[in-house]
Design a protein around this motif. Structure first.
Motif, short mmCIF file in Angstrom:
data_model
loop_
_atom_site.label_atom_id
_atom_site.label_comp_id
_atom_site.label_asym_id
_atom_site.label_seq_id
_atom_site.Cartn_x
_atom_site.Cartn_y
_atom_site.Cartn_z
N GLY A 172 23.11 8.28 49.34
CA GLY A 172 21.73 8.48 48.96
C GLY A 172 20.89 9.15 50.02
N THR A 173 19.63 8.70 50.12
CA THR A 173 18.70 9.32 51.06
C THR A 173 19.19 9.22 52.50
OG1 THR A 173 17.40 7.28 51.13
CG2 THR A 173 16.71 8.97 49.55
N ALA A 174 20.01 8.20 52.80
CA ALA A 174 20.56 8.08 54.15
C ALA A 174 21.42 9.28 54.51
CB ALA A 174 21.36 6.79 54.27
N THR A 175 22.05 9.89 53.51
CA THR A 175 22.89 11.06 53.77
C THR A 175 22.05 12.23 54.25
OG1 THR A 175 24.39 10.31 52.03
CG2 THR A 175 24.63 12.58 52.77
N MET A 176 20.85 12.39 53.70
CA MET A 176 19.96 13.45 54.15
C MET A 176 19.63 13.28 55.63
SD MET A 176 17.37 13.44 50.86
CE MET A 176 16.33 14.77 51.47
N THR A 227 28.06 15.14 48.72
CA THR A 227 26.73 14.60 48.42
C THR A 227 26.06 15.32 47.26
OG1 THR A 227 24.53 14.16 49.36
CG2 THR A 227 25.67 16.13 50.14
N ALA A 228 25.21 14.58 46.56
CA ALA A 228 24.34 15.16 45.54
C ALA A 228 22.97 15.48 46.12
CB ALA A 228 24.17 14.17 44.38
N MET A 229 22.74 15.11 47.37
CA MET A 229 21.44 15.33 48.00
C MET A 229 21.36 16.75 48.55
SD MET A 229 20.53 12.30 47.34
CE MET A 229 18.94 12.09 48.13
N PRO A 230 20.15 17.31 48.61
CA PRO A 230 19.99 18.66 49.16
C PRO A 230 20.05 18.64 50.68
CG PRO A 230 17.86 17.78 48.53
CD PRO A 230 18.88 16.74 48.14
N VAL A 231 21.13 19.11 51.25
CA VAL A 231 21.30 19.10 52.70
C VAL A 231 21.74 20.48 53.17
CG1 VAL A 231 21.86 16.63 52.78
CG2 VAL A 231 23.70 18.31 52.54
N GLN A 232 21.40 20.78 54.40
CA GLN A 232 21.81 22.03 55.03
C GLN A 232 23.00 21.72 55.94
OE1 GLN A 232 20.28 25.02 54.36
NE2 GLN A 232 21.89 26.05 55.54
N ALA A 233 24.11 22.35 55.71
CA ALA A 233 25.32 22.04 56.46
C ALA A 233 25.17 22.40 57.93
CB ALA A 233 26.52 22.77 55.86
N PRO A 234 25.39 21.45 58.84
CA PRO A 234 25.42 21.80 60.26
C PRO A 234 26.64 22.67 60.56
CG PRO A 234 25.19 19.42 59.92
CD PRO A 234 25.57 20.02 58.61
N SER A 341 13.37 8.01 45.69
CA SER A 341 14.61 7.31 46.03
C SER A 341 15.78 8.20 45.66
CB SER A 341 14.71 5.96 45.30
OG SER A 341 14.90 6.16 43.92
N THR A 342 16.96 7.71 45.90
CA THR A 342 18.17 8.47 45.62
C THR A 342 18.26 8.90 44.16
OG1 THR A 342 19.35 7.29 47.36
CG2 THR A 342 20.68 8.37 45.69
N VAL A 343 17.82 8.04 43.23
CA VAL A 343 18.04 8.31 41.81
C VAL A 343 17.31 9.54 41.31
CG1 VAL A 343 18.54 5.89 41.30
CG2 VAL A 343 16.20 6.75 41.05
N VAL A 344 16.25 9.98 41.99
CA VAL A 344 15.57 11.19 41.53
C VAL A 344 16.43 12.42 41.77
CG1 VAL A 344 13.32 10.13 41.96
CG2 VAL A 344 14.28 11.69 43.66
N HIS A 345 17.47 12.29 42.57
CA HIS A 345 18.44 13.37 42.78
C HIS A 345 19.69 13.17 41.93
CE1 HIS A 345 16.48 15.35 46.28
NE2 HIS A 345 16.00 14.14 46.47
#
Length: 401
Positions: A172-176, A227-234, A341-345
């Motif tokens: 969830g949001t922790a992944t971001m 992940t389903a969250m929007p993240v930028q890959a390092p 929260s996570t569920v909106v993603h």
């Protein structure tokens, strides 16, 4: 794994590897989605009873079937020993989390994986016993998949592992926050935490630093974030999108009700949002949008749920599985309303093609507690702002209704 959502996303990651990128999922709402290719998964899960559930029971309900295996043992019901993944569940104390984990563990077994249930927090000697029992497995593993890189338990186990491949599945949001901290090389700290290092942090610091090195890609280590969250890959990290293909292929499409369902959060329990402001916001949203049911987060306190059910008149539903699965199989409202929260993603992905609207109400800065992290407001705004295909609804104060 330490939470039901983490275990769900292990199944999603494994399903994606088995089916391949080109065959990841049937078209949402299409005939293949109706004819589930995994009917035994659906049949093996008891349907959530949607009558009012008392929110303040403290006893953990026993699931149907045999009890959990003893700590450190594979479940004797598992007919797929040596097939698929070996999933290690580090069982928490929280009764609702344990109940959902049991049901997710059953789904994992039916999907062909071996599950080890570890009473990792069962007493003073439990951590040492768990670590000793898992050490041989971790040293032999060529790939390690983890759910929560912020967990001290997971960080400690990572120092034992020698795997060249490390996969972090969605939490969830922790992944971001994890990806953002990994990109800048900072120590791993949960977004809602306030203050500096405590005594326990200082003692654990060498293990945390070692775990962070294991989570950093290099010549001899590959790191993937699923992940389903929007993240930028390092640099050096592979980010694999989670589109909930397994969930959509195994469940649904859902039966819809005509109403609106509210989704609870643990923002009060983590000290981010003031309780009275939260209750006022829930009451106003329920009245504005005609919501009658409140899907409780597994970490919400029984006292808070009692007030939501008793004072606000909402039906409290305590899901037996992660909300993505509950919503996918239904019955569920035509609108699902949540705070950031996570569920909106995740819900827009899991419910693609069903006609369900997922909406979010932003957290007003006035709701934040005095002890909330200075980053909390910006982080929550970012959770909403980066959500794809989400509807935003304004907060209407109760005094104006």
């Amino acid at each position: 794994m330490e939470s039901p959502v983490q275990l769900l996303n292990v199944l999603e990651w494994s399903y994606g590897r088995m089916t391949g990128a080109d065959a990841a999922a049937p078209e949402p709402g299409g005939p293949d989605a109706v004819r589930s290719p995994l009917p035994t998964l659906y049949d093996g899960v008891p349907r959530q009873p949607y009558e009012t559930v008392e929110p303040y029971e403290t006893e953990e309900p026993e699931p149907p079937g045999a009890p959990e295996p003893a700590s450190g043992e594979a479940d004797p019901r598992d007919r797929s020993a040596h097939a698929g993944l070996t999933v290690i569940v580090l069982a928490p104390h929280d009764p609702m989390t344990r109940g959902q984990l049991r049901r997710m563990a059953e789904l994992a077994r039916r999907a062909g994986h071996t599950v080890r249930w570890e009473e990792a927090r069962g007493g003073a000697g439990a951590p040492a016993q768990t670590i000793a029992g898992l050490a041989p497995l971790l040293r032999r593993a060529s790939r390690v998949v983890i759910g929560d890189p912020f967990s001290r338990y997971v960080q400690l186990l990572l120092t034992i592992a020698r795997a060249r491949d490390v996969v972090v599945v969605d939490d969830g949001t922790a992944t971001m926050e994890f990806v953002a901290q990994l990109a800048v090389g900072s120590r791993l700290v949960r977004w809602h935490r306030r203050g500096g290092l405590g005594a326990r942090d200082l003692v654990f610091a060498p293990f945390a630093a070692a775990a962070r090195r294991r989570l950093t890609p290099g010549e001899d280590r590959r790191v993937e974030v699923f992940t389903a969250m929007p993240v930028q890959a390092p640099p050096g990290v592979t980010v694999t999108p989670n589109d909930f293909a397994w969930t959509r292929s195994a469940f649904g499409p859902p039966r819809l009700t005509r109403g609106t369902d509210l989704v609870g959060t643990s923002l009060v329990e983590t000290g981010v949002v003031d309780l009275d402001h939260y209750l006022t916001a829930v009451a106003s949203l329920a009245r504005t949008h005609g919501a009658t049911r409140y899907f409780a987060h597994r970490r919400e306190s029984t006292d808070k749920l009692r007030r939501i059910g008793g004072e606000l008149g909402l039906e409290i539903v305590r899901p037996d599985l992660p909300l993505e699965l509950i919503a996918r199989r239904g019955p569920i409202g035509r609108m699902i309303l949540s705070f950031p929260s996570t569920v909106v993603h995740t819900l827009p992905l899991a419910l693609a093609g069903t006609g369900i609207t997922v909406a979010v109400c932003d957290v007003d800065p006035a709701w934040l507690t005095e002890t909330a992290s200075p980053r909390a407001g910006d982080f929550l705004s970012g959770v909403t702002g980066t959500a794809r295909g989400i509807h935003r609804v304004p907060y209407v104060p109760a005094s104006t209704l």
